[in-house]
Design a protein around this motif. Structure first.
Motif, PDB file in Angstrom:
ATOM      1  N   LEU A  21      17.407  44.237   1.873  1.00 18.21           N
ATOM      2  CA  LEU A  21      16.141  44.793   2.328  1.00 18.21           C
ATOM      3  C   LEU A  21      15.487  45.634   1.241  1.00 18.21           C
ATOM      4  N   ILE A  22      16.286  46.347   0.489  1.00 18.28           N
ATOM      5  CA  ILE A  22      15.736  47.200  -0.570  1.00 18.28           C
ATOM      6  C   ILE A  22      15.283  46.372  -1.763  1.00 18.28           C
ATOM      7  N   THR A  23      16.055  45.358  -2.140  1.00  9.72           N
ATOM      8  CA  THR A  23      15.761  44.619  -3.371  1.00  9.72           C
ATOM      9  C   THR A  23      14.948  43.350  -3.153  1.00  9.72           C
ATOM     10  N   SER A  24      14.657  43.002  -1.919  1.00 13.40           N
ATOM     11  CA  SER A  24      13.984  41.736  -1.655  1.00 13.40           C
ATOM     12  C   SER A  24      12.503  41.812  -2.008  1.00 13.40           C
ATOM     13  N   ALA A  30      13.490  39.520   3.604  1.00  9.16           N
ATOM     14  CA  ALA A  30      13.571  40.873   4.167  1.00  9.16           C
ATOM     15  C   ALA A  30      13.795  40.807   5.676  1.00  9.16           C
ATOM     16  N   LEU A  31      13.150  39.881   6.362  1.00 17.53           N
ATOM     17  CA  LEU A  31      13.378  39.719   7.800  1.00 17.53           C
ATOM     18  C   LEU A  31      14.802  39.263   8.091  1.00 17.53           C
ATOM     19  N   MET A  32      15.340  38.375   7.260  1.00 22.39           N
ATOM     20  CA  MET A  32      16.718  37.933   7.447  1.00 22.39           C
ATOM     21  C   MET A  32      17.697  39.081   7.221  1.00 22.39           C
ATOM     22  N   CYS A  33      17.426  39.933   6.253  1.00 22.41           N
ATOM     23  CA  CYS A  33      18.301  41.084   6.014  1.00 22.41           C
ATOM     24  C   CYS A  33      18.217  42.082   7.158  1.00 22.41           C
ATOM     25  N   LEU A  34      17.043  42.230   7.745  1.00 23.04           N
ATOM     26  CA  LEU A  34      16.920  43.093   8.916  1.00 23.04           C
ATOM     27  C   LEU A  34      17.719  42.538  10.093  1.00 23.04           C
ATOM     28  N   GLU A  35      17.746  41.236  10.233  1.00 19.78           N
ATOM     29  CA  GLU A  35      18.570  40.614  11.277  1.00 19.78           C
ATOM     30  C   GLU A  35      20.061  40.829  11.017  1.00 19.78           C
ATOM     31  N   LEU A  36      20.472  40.808   9.752  1.00 28.03           N
ATOM     32  CA  LEU A  36      21.872  41.108   9.423  1.00 28.03           C
ATOM     33  C   LEU A  36      22.236  42.526   9.840  1.00 28.03           C
ATOM     34  N   ILE A  91       3.986  34.916  -0.087  1.00 27.84           N
ATOM     35  CA  ILE A  91       4.708  35.763   0.853  1.00 27.84           C
ATOM     36  C   ILE A  91       5.525  36.814   0.110  1.00 27.84           C
ATOM     37  N   ARG A  92       5.137  37.102  -1.113  1.00 30.16           N
ATOM     38  CA  ARG A  92       5.813  38.159  -1.869  1.00 30.16           C
ATOM     39  C   ARG A  92       5.318  39.514  -1.384  1.00 30.16           C
ATOM     40  N   ILE A  93       6.234  40.444  -1.253  1.00 30.38           N
ATOM     41  CA  ILE A  93       5.902  41.747  -0.691  1.00 30.38           C
ATOM     42  C   ILE A  93       4.974  42.532  -1.607  1.00 30.38           C
ATOM     43  N   ASN A  94       5.205  42.502  -2.890  1.00 30.54           N
ATOM     44  CA  ASN A  94       4.401  43.310  -3.800  1.00 30.54           C
ATOM     45  C   ASN A  94       3.010  42.729  -4.044  1.00 30.54           C
TER      46      ASN A  94
END
Length: 101
Positions: A21-24, A30-36, A91-94
């Motif tokens: 979530l921090i490095t994505s 990021a959504l998949m890491c939140l599900e983890l 769909i890049r966050i930055n």
């Protein structure tokens, strides 16, 4: 013995989720890491419920609520990502600053 293994797996999944979530840079990742992260919390809820209060299913019921919230979060999150991809072609966050149009 089983208790320590489940807690170790839960901590491992939680740390993978936080690191991702921090490095994505990708919103879907990021959504998949939140599900983890949410799944590791569910594992802790069920484990501690079984360990401390085996006759009442408070942790199991609360875990079902967390699963329902995670399903709603995934649905709404993927709809938002799809909308951003349709408008911005990325769909890049930055790169997705929605305030300046």
């Amino acid at each position: 013995m089983m208790f320590e293994h489940v807690l170790f797996l839960s901590v491992y999944l939680f740390s993978i989720g936080i690191h991702g979530l921090i490095t994505s840079r990708n919103m879907v990742r990021a959504l998949m890491c939140l599900e983890l992260i949410l799944n590791s919390v569910n594992m802790n809820l069920v484990t501690f419920s079984d360990l401390f209060d085996s006759r009442q299913l408070k942790g199991d019921v609360f875990s079902i609520f967390v699963i329902a919230i995670a399903a709603g979060e995934a649905t709404i999150g993927l709809a938002i990502v799809s909308s951003i991809h349709r408008n911005r072609k990325s769909i890049r966050i930055n790169q997705s600053n929605l305030l300046n149009n």
